[in-house]
Design a protein around this motif. Structure first.
Motif, PDB file in Angstrom:
ATOM      1  N   ASN A 342       0.817  -1.214   0.000  1.00 28.97           N
ATOM      2  CA  ASN A 342       0.000   0.000   0.000  1.00 28.97           C
ATOM      3  C   ASN A 342       0.851   1.264   0.000  1.00 28.97           C
ATOM      4  O   ASN A 342       0.472   2.286  -0.588  1.00 28.97           O
ATOM      5  CB  ASN A 342      -0.942   0.006   1.200  1.00 28.97           C
ATOM      6  CG  ASN A 342      -2.037   1.046   1.054  1.00 28.97           C
ATOM      7  OD1 ASN A 342      -2.737   1.079   0.039  1.00 28.97           O
ATOM      8  ND2 ASN A 342      -2.194   1.910   2.045  1.00 28.97           N
ATOM      9  N   LEU A 345       1.493   1.744  -3.543  1.00 27.37           N
ATOM     10  CA  LEU A 345       0.299   2.205  -4.253  1.00 27.37           C
ATOM     11  C   LEU A 345       0.094   3.705  -4.052  1.00 27.37           C
ATOM     12  O   LEU A 345      -0.267   4.428  -4.989  1.00 27.37           O
ATOM     13  CB  LEU A 345      -0.937   1.440  -3.774  1.00 27.37           C
ATOM     14  CG  LEU A 345      -0.990  -0.058  -4.084  1.00 27.37           C
ATOM     15  CD1 LEU A 345      -2.262  -0.667  -3.508  1.00 27.37           C
ATOM     16  CD2 LEU A 345      -0.914  -0.314  -5.585  1.00 27.37           C
ATOM     17  N   LYS A 346       0.333   4.183  -2.844  1.00 28.86           N
ATOM     18  CA  LYS A 346       0.198   5.620  -2.571  1.00 28.86           C
ATOM     19  C   LYS A 346       1.223   6.423  -3.367  1.00 28.86           C
ATOM     20  O   LYS A 346       0.927   7.514  -3.876  1.00 28.86           O
ATOM     21  CB  LYS A 346       0.344   5.888  -1.069  1.00 28.86           C
ATOM     22  CG  LYS A 346      -0.837   5.382  -0.243  1.00 28.86           C
ATOM     23  CD  LYS A 346      -0.769   5.834   1.206  1.00 28.86           C
ATOM     24  CE  LYS A 346       0.283   5.117   1.990  1.00 28.86           C
ATOM     25  NZ  LYS A 346       0.235   5.446   3.450  1.00 28.86           N
ATOM     26  N   LYS A 349      -0.025   6.483  -6.977  1.00 29.98           N
ATOM     27  CA  LYS A 349      -1.143   7.422  -7.134  1.00 29.98           C
ATOM     28  C   LYS A 349      -0.653   8.866  -7.177  1.00 29.98           C
ATOM     29  O   LYS A 349      -1.210   9.708  -7.897  1.00 29.98           O
ATOM     30  CB  LYS A 349      -2.129   7.247  -5.978  1.00 29.98           C
ATOM     31  CG  LYS A 349      -3.034   6.043  -6.094  1.00 29.98           C
ATOM     32  CD  LYS A 349      -4.199   6.296  -7.046  1.00 29.98           C
ATOM     33  CE  LYS A 349      -5.175   7.299  -6.455  1.00 29.98           C
ATOM     34  NZ  LYS A 349      -6.318   7.535  -7.355  1.00 29.98           N
ATOM     35  N   VAL A 371      -5.015  -3.376  -2.812  1.00 26.06           N
ATOM     36  CA  VAL A 371      -6.119  -2.542  -3.305  1.00 26.06           C
ATOM     37  C   VAL A 371      -7.424  -2.970  -2.637  1.00 26.06           C
ATOM     38  O   VAL A 371      -8.231  -2.132  -2.209  1.00 26.06           O
ATOM     39  CB  VAL A 371      -6.239  -2.642  -4.842  1.00 26.06           C
ATOM     40  CG1 VAL A 371      -7.566  -2.060  -5.320  1.00 26.06           C
ATOM     41  CG2 VAL A 371      -5.085  -1.907  -5.517  1.00 26.06           C
ATOM     42  N   TYR A 374      -7.041  -1.859   1.270  1.00 18.98           N
ATOM     43  CA  TYR A 374      -6.928  -0.440   1.608  1.00 18.98           C
ATOM     44  C   TYR A 374      -7.772   0.479   0.726  1.00 18.98           C
ATOM     45  O   TYR A 374      -7.993   1.637   1.080  1.00 18.98           O
ATOM     46  CB  TYR A 374      -5.463   0.000   1.535  1.00 18.98           C
ATOM     47  CG  TYR A 374      -4.588  -0.632   2.598  1.00 18.98           C
ATOM     48  CD1 TYR A 374      -4.566  -0.137   3.896  1.00 18.98           C
ATOM     49  CD2 TYR A 374      -3.777  -1.726   2.305  1.00 18.98           C
ATOM     50  CE1 TYR A 374      -3.755  -0.704   4.873  1.00 18.98           C
ATOM     51  CE2 TYR A 374      -2.964  -2.303   3.269  1.00 18.98           C
ATOM     52  CZ  TYR A 374      -2.961  -1.787   4.550  1.00 18.98           C
ATOM     53  OH  TYR A 374      -2.163  -2.352   5.522  1.00 18.98           O
ATOM     54  N   GLU A 376      -7.218   1.786  -2.422  1.00 19.34           N
ATOM     55  CA  GLU A 376      -6.625   2.751  -3.349  1.00 19.34           C
ATOM     56  C   GLU A 376      -7.233   2.571  -4.743  1.00 19.34           C
ATOM     57  O   GLU A 376      -7.366   1.454  -5.237  1.00 19.34           O
ATOM     58  CB  GLU A 376      -5.105   2.572  -3.425  1.00 19.34           C
ATOM     59  CG  GLU A 376      -4.353   3.006  -2.184  1.00 19.34           C
ATOM     60  CD  GLU A 376      -4.346   4.513  -1.972  1.00 19.34           C
ATOM     61  OE1 GLU A 376      -4.672   5.259  -2.921  1.00 19.34           O
ATOM     62  OE2 GLU A 376      -4.025   4.945  -0.853  1.00 19.34           O
ATOM     63  N   ASP A 377      -7.592   3.676  -5.375  1.00 17.27           N
ATOM     64  CA  ASP A 377      -8.243   3.629  -6.682  1.00 17.27           C
ATOM     65  C   ASP A 377      -7.195   3.641  -7.790  1.00 17.27           C
ATOM     66  O   ASP A 377      -6.850   4.693  -8.340  1.00 17.27           O
ATOM     67  CB  ASP A 377      -9.191   4.819  -6.828  1.00 17.27           C
ATOM     68  CG  ASP A 377      -9.963   4.788  -8.146  1.00 17.27           C
ATOM     69  OD1 ASP A 377     -10.074   3.694  -8.734  1.00 17.27           O
ATOM     70  OD2 ASP A 377     -10.438   5.857  -8.577  1.00 17.27           O
ATOM     71  N   ILE A 378      -6.665   2.470  -8.100  1.00 17.36           N
ATOM     72  CA  ILE A 378      -5.660   2.359  -9.155  1.00 17.36           C
ATOM     73  C   ILE A 378      -5.716   0.946  -9.732  1.00 17.36           C
ATOM     74  O   ILE A 378      -5.945  -0.025  -9.014  1.00 17.36           O
ATOM     75  CB  ILE A 378      -4.246   2.678  -8.611  1.00 17.36           C
ATOM     76  CG1 ILE A 378      -3.242   2.822  -9.760  1.00 17.36           C
ATOM     77  CG2 ILE A 378      -3.793   1.638  -7.588  1.00 17.36           C
ATOM     78  CD1 ILE A 378      -1.918   3.449  -9.333  1.00 17.36           C
TER      79      ILE A 378
END
Length: 391
Positions: A342, A345-346, A349, A371, A374, A376-378
């Motif tokens: 995560n 991922l941040k 993003k 995803v 947590y 995250e929109d990806i």
């Protein structure tokens, strides 16, 4: 390498702390240390633990000691930053500690399950061996164990047994067929490369699988083995030379082969794929290969896809942050694995990308799991999946 042979490294470590952050940009480098914020979880702390074990001050039957040893993703970011022994020593030390723990019988229950699965079904997931080739159903592809073929595609354990990732090997085969490659697979007869067994300290199991792999493909007379599994590729390149059997075939990662096919105009990607993406460098495809890390090939393939716009994360190439799944952590410490994913991922993003692309099945699986956890929109893709969209 045995612990007793690591004295120079153990006492050469200056405990300066450069292993904790990426040089010049001062961003975190070590997932375990960054999450737990204790010296014993950082690489420099693990070197002190190893020194204590060698000197008989600490013991591997201590649960807290083993927890620190197993909270290492084997990403080698610490070795990239180290100014004393660049590109070596720290994970070799961790692996030696794990190997010694296995020898002493101080076992990790999660890893015991993995190894029993390897012994029974040739994979680390406890799935029936007979299902290993199910991902290829309907593709009309040669059985390399029965038919002569020039190239063998090795899917690896994760891509073979994780249905959510089956589009990766299926995309790879479609691309290779589009380029006119004489390709085959081993199907149910494919086996684990043994790399994960090595990283968790089971040296004997690794040797068994390495010998089997080399003997099998040498006997088939293939010219090359191509894989989408970065863990497997690193194992072929870095660990198999430790085995006293000549490798009579070449090995390539799928992104290297695709890059070659595109440059030689054997593969044409013409459809527009309107995406802004960032690329995650897998540890096993980068730092694990030292100066031969594969960084340009995946980017070249992505840039050859019409409509793709690439943006880079701050930590990239040899300084990339780990996905969190390596060296058995995703099986034994899911909390650490997903937290690490995560964090990446941040970072992805923050570039403005709508999709994160990688070239490692373990990375892709861990990112997709993060995803889900947590939110995250990806989107998460493999390089082959993106390239296949452009056929």
């Amino acid at each position: 390498m045995a612990l007793k042979d690591l004295q120079e490294w153990l006492y050469g470590c200056a405990h300066c702390g450069t292993c904790k952050d990426v040089l010049n940009i001062f961003s975190p480098a070590c997932p375990a240390g960054e999450k737990y914020q204790l010296e014993s979880y950082f690489p420099s702390g693990k070197m002190l633990i190893a020194r204590g074990i060698v000197n008989g001050i600490l013991n591997l039957d201590d649960d807290d000691i083993r927890e620190r040893i197993y909270a290492c993703t084997g990403c080698l970011s610490c070795e990239q930053q180290c100014g004393v022994y660049h590109h070596q020593h720290i994970f070799e030390t961790v692996q030696a500690l794990r190997s010694e723990a296995v020898t002493q019988g101080s076992l990790n229950p999660a890893y015991m399950v993995m190894v029993e699965s390897l012994k029974k079904d040739d994979n680390v997931f406890g799935k029936p061996k007979a299902e290993r080739g199910d991902w290829a159903k309907g593709l009309k592809i040669k059985d390399a164990g029965k038919e002569k073929t020039d190239i063998v595609y090795h899917a690896g354990c994760m891509l073979s047994f994780e249905p959510d990732l089956w589009e990766v090997p299926r995309s790879a085969i479609k691309l290779l067929k589009a380029a006119g490659v004489d390709i085959g697979i081993m199907g149910a007869e494919e086996s684990c490369c043994g790399g994960r067994a090595y990283e968790i300290g089971y040296d004997g199991e690794f040797t068994k699988y390495a010998e089997h792999f080399l003997e099998t493909f040498n006997s088939l007379g293939v010219s090359s083995v191509v894989t989408s599994c970065s863990d497997g590729y690193s194992t072929f390149k870095k660990l198999y030379p430790k085995i006293n059997i000549e490798m009579k075939f070449e090995t390539q990662h799928m992104v290297e082969y695709l890059d070659e096919l595109i440059k030689n105009k054997k593969l044409k990607l013409t459809k527009k794929v309107p995406l802004q993406v960032t690329y995650h460098d897998p540890c096993h495809l980068g730092r694990h290969l030292g100066e031969k890390g594969v960084y340009d090939a995946p980017r070249n393939v992505l840039k050859s896809v019409p409509g793709i716009r690439m943006v880079e994360m701050e930590r990239n190439r040899e300084n990339a942050w780990c996905c969190g799944a390596g060296a058995g952590v995703s099986q034994s410490n899911e909390e650490l694995a997903l937290w690490t994913a995560n964090e990446r991922l941040k970072e992805a993003k923050a570039t403005g990308a709508t999709a994160l692309v990688t070239a490692c099945s373990w990375c892709e699986k861990n990112f997709k799991d993060a995803v889900k956890k947590y939110g995250e929109d990806i989107e998460i893709y493999d390089v082959a999946e993106i390239a296949c969209k452009a056929l």
